[in-house]
Design a protein around this motif. Structure first.
Motif, mmCIF file in Angstrom:
data_model
loop_
_atom_site.group_PDB
_atom_site.id
_atom_site.type_symbol
_atom_site.label_atom_id
_atom_site.label_comp_id
_atom_site.label_asym_id
_atom_site.label_seq_id
_atom_site.Cartn_x
_atom_site.Cartn_y
_atom_site.Cartn_z
ATOM 1 N N PRO A 192 72.122 -3.802 -16.945
ATOM 2 C CA PRO A 192 70.699 -3.355 -16.225
ATOM 3 C C PRO A 192 69.991 -4.265 -15.304
ATOM 4 N N LEU A 193 70.150 -5.744 -15.510
ATOM 5 C CA LEU A 193 69.342 -6.515 -14.839
ATOM 6 C C LEU A 193 69.967 -6.488 -13.075
ATOM 7 N N GLU A 194 71.339 -6.006 -12.996
ATOM 8 C CA GLU A 194 71.888 -5.923 -11.969
ATOM 9 C C GLU A 194 71.909 -4.732 -11.217
ATOM 10 N N THR A 195 72.053 -3.831 -11.886
ATOM 11 C CA THR A 195 72.082 -2.304 -11.432
ATOM 12 C C THR A 195 70.793 -1.658 -11.384
ATOM 13 N N GLY A 196 69.730 -1.871 -12.262
ATOM 14 C CA GLY A 196 68.391 -1.218 -12.306
ATOM 15 C C GLY A 196 68.424 -0.009 -13.310
ATOM 16 N N THR A 197 69.917 0.200 -14.007
ATOM 17 C CA THR A 197 69.823 1.354 -14.619
ATOM 18 C C THR A 197 70.842 0.791 -15.987
ATOM 19 N N VAL A 198 70.676 1.851 -17.059
ATOM 20 C CA VAL A 198 71.488 1.333 -18.255
ATOM 21 C C VAL A 198 71.924 2.477 -18.828
ATOM 22 N N MET A 199 73.338 2.383 -19.191
ATOM 23 C CA MET A 199 74.004 3.393 -19.722
ATOM 24 C C MET A 199 73.818 3.470 -21.263
ATOM 25 N N VAL A 200 73.418 4.492 -21.900
ATOM 26 C CA VAL A 200 73.193 4.509 -23.457
ATOM 27 C C VAL A 200 74.425 5.210 -23.933
ATOM 28 N N ALA A 201 75.312 4.754 -24.676
ATOM 29 C CA ALA A 201 76.437 5.685 -25.336
ATOM 30 C C ALA A 201 75.884 6.625 -26.283
ATOM 31 N N LEU A 231 62.288 -9.413 -15.354
ATOM 32 C CA LEU A 231 62.208 -9.973 -16.481
ATOM 33 C C LEU A 231 61.515 -11.459 -16.509
ATOM 34 N N ILE A 232 60.678 -11.711 -17.230
ATOM 35 C CA ILE A 232 60.125 -12.959 -17.307
ATOM 36 C C ILE A 232 60.538 -13.589 -18.796
ATOM 37 N N ALA A 233 60.748 -14.695 -18.915
ATOM 38 C CA ALA A 233 61.274 -15.297 -20.208
ATOM 39 C C ALA A 233 60.791 -16.888 -20.335
ATOM 40 N N ALA A 234 60.729 -16.986 -21.451
ATOM 41 C CA ALA A 234 59.835 -18.422 -21.765
ATOM 42 C C ALA A 234 60.654 -18.972 -22.692
ATOM 43 N N ASP A 289 72.093 -17.002 -14.294
ATOM 44 C CA ASP A 289 72.121 -16.925 -12.884
ATOM 45 C C ASP A 289 71.271 -15.715 -12.422
ATOM 46 N N ARG A 290 71.112 -14.745 -13.077
ATOM 47 C CA ARG A 290 70.133 -13.412 -12.823
ATOM 48 C C ARG A 290 68.796 -13.941 -12.906
ATOM 49 N N ILE A 291 68.314 -15.085 -13.171
ATOM 50 C CA ILE A 291 66.885 -15.407 -13.218
ATOM 51 C C ILE A 291 66.732 -16.151 -11.802
ATOM 52 N N ASP A 292 65.771 -15.711 -10.822
ATOM 53 C CA ASP A 292 65.692 -16.243 -9.642
ATOM 54 C C ASP A 292 64.534 -17.422 -9.593
ATOM 55 N N LEU A 293 63.690 -17.496 -10.582
ATOM 56 C CA LEU A 293 62.715 -18.402 -10.303
ATOM 57 C C LEU A 293 62.789 -19.260 -11.826
ATOM 58 N N HIS A 294 63.297 -20.625 -11.632
ATOM 59 C CA HIS A 294 63.119 -21.501 -12.965
ATOM 60 C C HIS A 294 61.825 -22.214 -12.802
ATOM 61 N N VAL A 295 60.959 -22.324 -13.626
ATOM 62 C CA VAL A 295 59.626 -23.028 -13.618
ATOM 63 C C VAL A 295 59.516 -23.888 -14.583
ATOM 64 N N ASP A 296 59.337 -25.160 -14.554
ATOM 65 C CA ASP A 296 58.880 -26.155 -15.520
ATOM 66 C C ASP A 296 57.206 -25.798 -15.668
ATOM 67 N N ALA A 324 78.113 -15.787 -5.034
ATOM 68 C CA ALA A 324 77.554 -14.789 -3.926
ATOM 69 C C ALA A 324 76.444 -14.082 -4.351
ATOM 70 N N ARG A 325 76.141 -13.827 -5.798
ATOM 71 C CA ARG A 325 74.907 -13.161 -6.233
ATOM 72 C C ARG A 325 73.969 -14.105 -6.149
ATOM 73 N N GLY A 326 74.173 -15.404 -6.446
ATOM 74 C CA GLY A 326 73.123 -16.304 -6.068
ATOM 75 C C GLY A 326 72.524 -16.422 -4.609
ATOM 76 N N TYR A 327 73.628 -16.465 -3.775
ATOM 77 C CA TYR A 327 73.119 -16.343 -2.284
ATOM 78 C C TYR A 327 72.077 -15.529 -1.957
ATOM 79 N N HIS A 328 72.462 -13.986 -2.386
ATOM 80 C CA HIS A 328 71.850 -12.962 -2.005
ATOM 81 C C HIS A 328 70.528 -12.860 -2.811
ATOM 82 N N ARG A 329 70.539 -13.363 -3.828
ATOM 83 C CA ARG A 329 68.976 -13.883 -4.485
ATOM 84 C C ARG A 329 68.442 -14.767 -3.892
#
Ligand code: ATP
Ligand code: MG
Length: 289
Positions: A103-112, A126-129, A165-172, A249-254
């Motif tokens: 979902p973080l990559e595509t912005g949609t989620v498939m539910v079976a 996404l914000i994580a602590a 790798d999908r988290i763009d901003l790593h903040v201390d 490649a993902r990191g580059y575009h991010r």
């Protein structure tokens, strides 16, 4: 956000809704539709504010990404067009966290579901602590436990590389001393910051008027290229960094998307070296031990 206990990570996250841009009418409809599917639409009224969801770290996979007998949307969909805040990130079950990768990559989620698959929107910020290690005091020799720095590597390894790798901003978030707290309050209020955010959003709305994209975060491929190609100095820095930091490649575009957003926040037309440099500074560096 990584920092020792009590440094204000949860506090900062709780302050975020105050700087979010308003929902457009079309966005309000999308958010309301998901809320309605989950039976969370209060009084049948449209949702007018961006969602802010903070599931507990004991959350199950169906609770987070959706599912169950009635294929209900999960937290990642209920946070659509808003914020999904995961406090104490390493305490979540690893499988549950990894289910967020798609979902973080595509912005949609498939539910079976028994006979079919349902797809829900899940375009979240996404914000994580987390604490740097289990005891929380890595880097402070007077308080760190006897297992430092090994304990930090173990603790951080609970989060998979692809998720990081999908988290763009790593903040201390460093510890605040009592002396810091008695200083005069900062001049900028949430309202000031919110105005800058709204202005940057307006620039993006205008930029992407002709295409099926709303924000830099959603821009991809040719659209991203057209919007965020940096000037010569910026391109050179990015090429160097891609090599030395071994960007995927993902990191580059991010990095490009973040740099474009930094330029928008500063009111700059073109993505310049300074924006690329700042965007790169937020990317995760390999653990320092
Ligand atoms: N920068 C700050 N300015 C003012 N008060 C602060 C600041 N940082 C922390 N505090 C105070 O400390 C309390 C604890 O902060 P908070 O819960 O956000 O820490 P945390 O980083 O999430 O810690 P933990 O890792 O234990 O969850 C806040 O409720 C607030 O009262
Ligand atoms: Mg906290």
């Amino acid at each position: 956000m990584t920092g020792p206990p009590g440094s204000g990570k949860s506090l900062l996250a709780a302050a975020l809704p105050g700087i979010l841009p308003e929902l457009t009418p079309a966005e309000a409809l999308e958010v309301s539709m998901v809320a309605s599917m989950a039976g969370e639409l209060e009084g049948g009224r449209l949702v007018r504010t961006r969602p802010f969801r903070s599931p507990h770290h004991s959350a199950s996979m169906p609770a987070l990404v959706g599912g169950g007998a009635r294929a209900r949307p999960g937290e990642v969909s209920l946070a659509h067009l808003g914020i999904l805040f995961l406090d104490e990130l390493p305490e979540f079950q690893r499988g549950v966290l990894d289910s967020l990768r798609q979902p973080l990559e595509t912005g949609t989620v498939m539910v079976a579901r028994a006979a079919a698959h349902v797809s829900y929107p899940a375009r979240v910020q996404l914000i994580a602590a987390m604490n740097p290690c289990r005891c929380g005091h890595l880097g402070d020799p007077s308080q760190a436990c006897s297992r430092a720095p090994k304990c930090a590597a173990d603790y951080q390894a609970r989060i998979s590389g692809p998720l990081l790798d999908r988290i763009d901003l790593h903040v201390d978030v460093p510890a605040v001393s009592a002396a810091d707290l008695t200083l005069p309050p900062p001049a900028e209020t949430s309202a000031h910051v919110a105005a800058r955010v709204a202005a940057a959003r307006a620039i993006q709305t205008a930029r992407y008027a002709g295409v099926k994209v709303r924000t830099n975060a959603e821009a991809d491929g040719k659209v991203l290229e057209a919007a965020a190609t940096p000037d010569a100095a910026g391109a050179k820095l990015l090429a160097q960094a891609a090599k030395s930091m071994r960007l995927s490649a993902r990191g580059y575009h991010r990095v490009l998307r973040v740099a474009r957003t930094l330029a928008d926040l500063g009111g700059a037309e073109t993505v310049a070296r300074i924006h690329i440099a700042e965007a790169l500074s937020y990317r995760r560096r390999a653990p320092t031990n």
